[in-house]
Motif scaffolding. Structure first.
Motif, mmCIF file in Angstrom:
data_model
loop_
_atom_site.group_PDB
_atom_site.id
_atom_site.type_symbol
_atom_site.label_atom_id
_atom_site.label_comp_id
_atom_site.label_asym_id
_atom_site.label_seq_id
_atom_site.Cartn_x
_atom_site.Cartn_y
_atom_site.Cartn_z
ATOM 1 N N GLN A 99 75.405 62.390 57.774
ATOM 2 C CA GLN A 99 74.777 61.403 58.644
ATOM 3 C C GLN A 99 73.949 60.385 57.871
ATOM 4 O OE1 GLN A 99 72.599 63.532 61.649
ATOM 5 N NE2 GLN A 99 74.441 64.407 62.583
ATOM 6 N N LYS A 100 73.330 60.800 56.777
ATOM 7 C CA LYS A 100 72.497 59.876 56.022
ATOM 8 C C LYS A 100 73.364 58.859 55.288
ATOM 9 C CE LYS A 100 68.543 62.942 55.396
ATOM 10 N NZ LYS A 100 67.628 63.581 54.415
ATOM 11 N N ARG A 101 73.007 57.613 55.442
ATOM 12 C CA ARG A 101 73.824 56.522 54.898
ATOM 13 C C ARG A 101 73.910 56.585 53.373
ATOM 14 N NH1 ARG A 101 75.373 51.560 56.994
ATOM 15 N NH2 ARG A 101 75.720 49.890 55.492
ATOM 16 N N VAL A 102 72.762 56.789 52.706
ATOM 17 C CA VAL A 102 72.736 56.823 51.239
ATOM 18 C C VAL A 102 73.540 58.004 50.726
ATOM 19 C CG1 VAL A 102 71.251 57.016 49.212
ATOM 20 C CG2 VAL A 102 70.516 55.636 51.174
ATOM 21 N N PHE A 104 75.956 59.593 52.230
ATOM 22 C CA PHE A 104 77.387 59.401 52.488
ATOM 23 C C PHE A 104 78.030 58.509 51.429
ATOM 24 C CE2 PHE A 104 80.468 56.355 54.248
ATOM 25 C CZ PHE A 104 81.523 57.214 54.498
ATOM 26 N N PHE A 105 77.451 57.342 51.185
ATOM 27 C CA PHE A 105 78.060 56.408 50.239
ATOM 28 C C PHE A 105 78.020 56.938 48.808
ATOM 29 C CE2 PHE A 105 77.370 53.336 53.715
ATOM 30 C CZ PHE A 105 78.628 52.752 53.744
ATOM 31 N N TYR A 152 82.964 58.937 59.503
ATOM 32 C CA TYR A 152 81.575 58.452 59.517
ATOM 33 C C TYR A 152 81.345 57.463 60.662
ATOM 34 C CZ TYR A 152 77.289 56.247 57.766
ATOM 35 O OH TYR A 152 76.012 55.743 57.636
ATOM 36 N N ASN A 153 82.272 56.516 60.824
ATOM 37 C CA ASN A 153 82.141 55.536 61.903
ATOM 38 C C ASN A 153 82.256 56.184 63.277
ATOM 39 O OD1 ASN A 153 81.793 53.379 60.134
ATOM 40 N ND2 ASN A 153 83.983 52.967 60.005
ATOM 41 N N ASN A 156 78.998 57.951 64.008
ATOM 42 C CA ASN A 156 77.955 56.976 64.359
ATOM 43 C C ASN A 156 78.163 56.445 65.772
ATOM 44 O OD1 ASN A 156 76.536 57.152 61.994
ATOM 45 N ND2 ASN A 156 77.538 55.419 61.021
#
Length: 379
Positions: A99-102, A104-105, A152-153, A156
């Protein structure tokens, strides 16, 4: 009670129905090896991978990234030793659920980079086992690129959908709360004074029943008349709660002003097309309160209701040529002005009072989409 495989799937993302081939396939690759040591190493790595995979789903914080890093190392080793690249699909699915953006990327970039390097190394070293399954490797590579982003999308979107549903529930609760407060204000304004009067006159009639029976009868008649008046106002209030159209309210306003011998003039179209029903209901109540103040307090000879719709707002002015409202603290002077302002705040509206050649109450509310009922009538 849910079956064990349903709980297992919900908690860890492992679906026995979709991923069963990838559970069994690594054993096929390692048992093709001629070295017993490699078979043992392979079995250990498979067990370690799936244990870490489950732990990464049930863990929190930095442990998630630790178990995922172990899986990446195992996936690279399995590719280099046995030509088995399909652990990358498990990783792609899991990384998409972060869930965390950092986080994940970061993991997505590391996983994608290591997978590309490992596949290119196997191609350059001309590993026959790896080359024989090249079409499936290319499909897996595409999945490694697209699956995390898609997952991921989707997560979200689901999260935003849940937040939207929660927001709608909160709005519904606030609407109910505001309606309760409005009913409480209306009941207080309608019944409070009359019930107090009934109580006082009843006490007075009780004291006069022996001393002055005739006066006591008059007081009881007043109590009866007051009770009937209160009942009538309560019925009117219940009718108003069912929803008031502005054009219907203006007809009653015209009748009220005519009875008070006050000239009434309407400017603008009372049929609103870009105003929600709840906002129109609030506007009708505010106009009624404003005109009632004109009749009771202004001493005016004429009253104007001016409707001025704009592209973004609806402005309604209630103007009279009376004495005006004295004092500075207008909202503490009674006349229902505080209740009007509170109702307008509920629909993101506002109210201003201009005192020049009488009194002008300026009501402003934002426009909304066209009401479905009216659209249906138009079609």
């Amino acid at each position: 009670m849910q079956k064990w495989h349903h709980i297992f799937h919900k908690s860890t993302g492992l679906s026995p129905y979709v991923w069963v081939v990838f559970y069994i396939l690594p054993f096929y690759f390692i048992f093709r090896s001629s070295s017993p040591y490699q078979v043992v190493y392979g079995i250990i790595m498979i067990v370690v991978f799936f244990v870490c995979y489950v732990l990464s789903f049930v863990s929190k914080g930095w442990l998630v990234y630790f178990w995922t890093s172990v899986q990446i190392v195992v996936s690279i080793t399995m590719t280099l030793l046995f030509g088995y690249v399909y652990f990358a699909l498990f990783l792609a699915f899991f990384i998409g659920n972060i869930q965390k953006r950092v986080g994940f990327f970061t993991l997505y970039s590391i996983h994608l980079l290591t997978t590309i390097i490992t596949i290119n190394y196997e191609l350059l070293s001309r590993n026959q086992v790896f080359i024989s399954q090249l079409p499936f490797v290319l499909v897996s590579m595409i999945a490694v690129i697209l699956l995390p982003i898609t997952t991921y999308n989707r997560n979200n979107h689901d999260k935003l959908q849940v937040q939207l549903e929660d927001a709608n529930k909160r709005i519904s609760e606030l609407v109910k709360l505001e309606e309760r407060q409005r009913i409480a204000r209306d009941l207080h304004d309608t019944l409070g004074q009359k019930l107090s009067l009934i109580g006082l006159k009843s006490d007075l009639a009780g004291k006069l029943i022996t001393k002055n029976p005739a006066q006591a009868i008059n007081e009881i008649n007043d109590v009866r008349q007051t009770a009937r008046s209160a009942l009538k106002e309560v019925r009117e209030m219940v009718t108003q709660m069912r929803g008031i159209r502005l054009e219907d309210e203006l007809m009653r306003v015209q009748q009220l002003l005519k009875a008070a011998e006050i000239d009434f003039q309407l400017e603008g179209n009372p049929k609103l097309t870009n105003t929600s029903l709840i906002t129109e209901n609030v506007l009708s109540m505010c106009i009624k309160e404003a005109v009632t103040n004109v009749v009771k307090h202004s001493g005016a000879a004429a009253c104007w209701v001016i409707i001025e719709p704009t592209r973004t707002d609806l402005i309604i002015k209630v103007k009279d040529n009376g004495n005006g409202i004295p004092g500075t603290n207008l909202y503490f002077k009674g006349h229902g002005l505080q209740g009007m302002r509170e109702r307008l705040e509920f629909v993101n509206g506002c109210m201003d009072i201009v005192r020049a050649e009488g009194t002008t109450i300026v009501i402003k509310v934002p426009n909304a989409f066209q009401q479905p009922e009216r659209e249906a009538k138009g079609s």
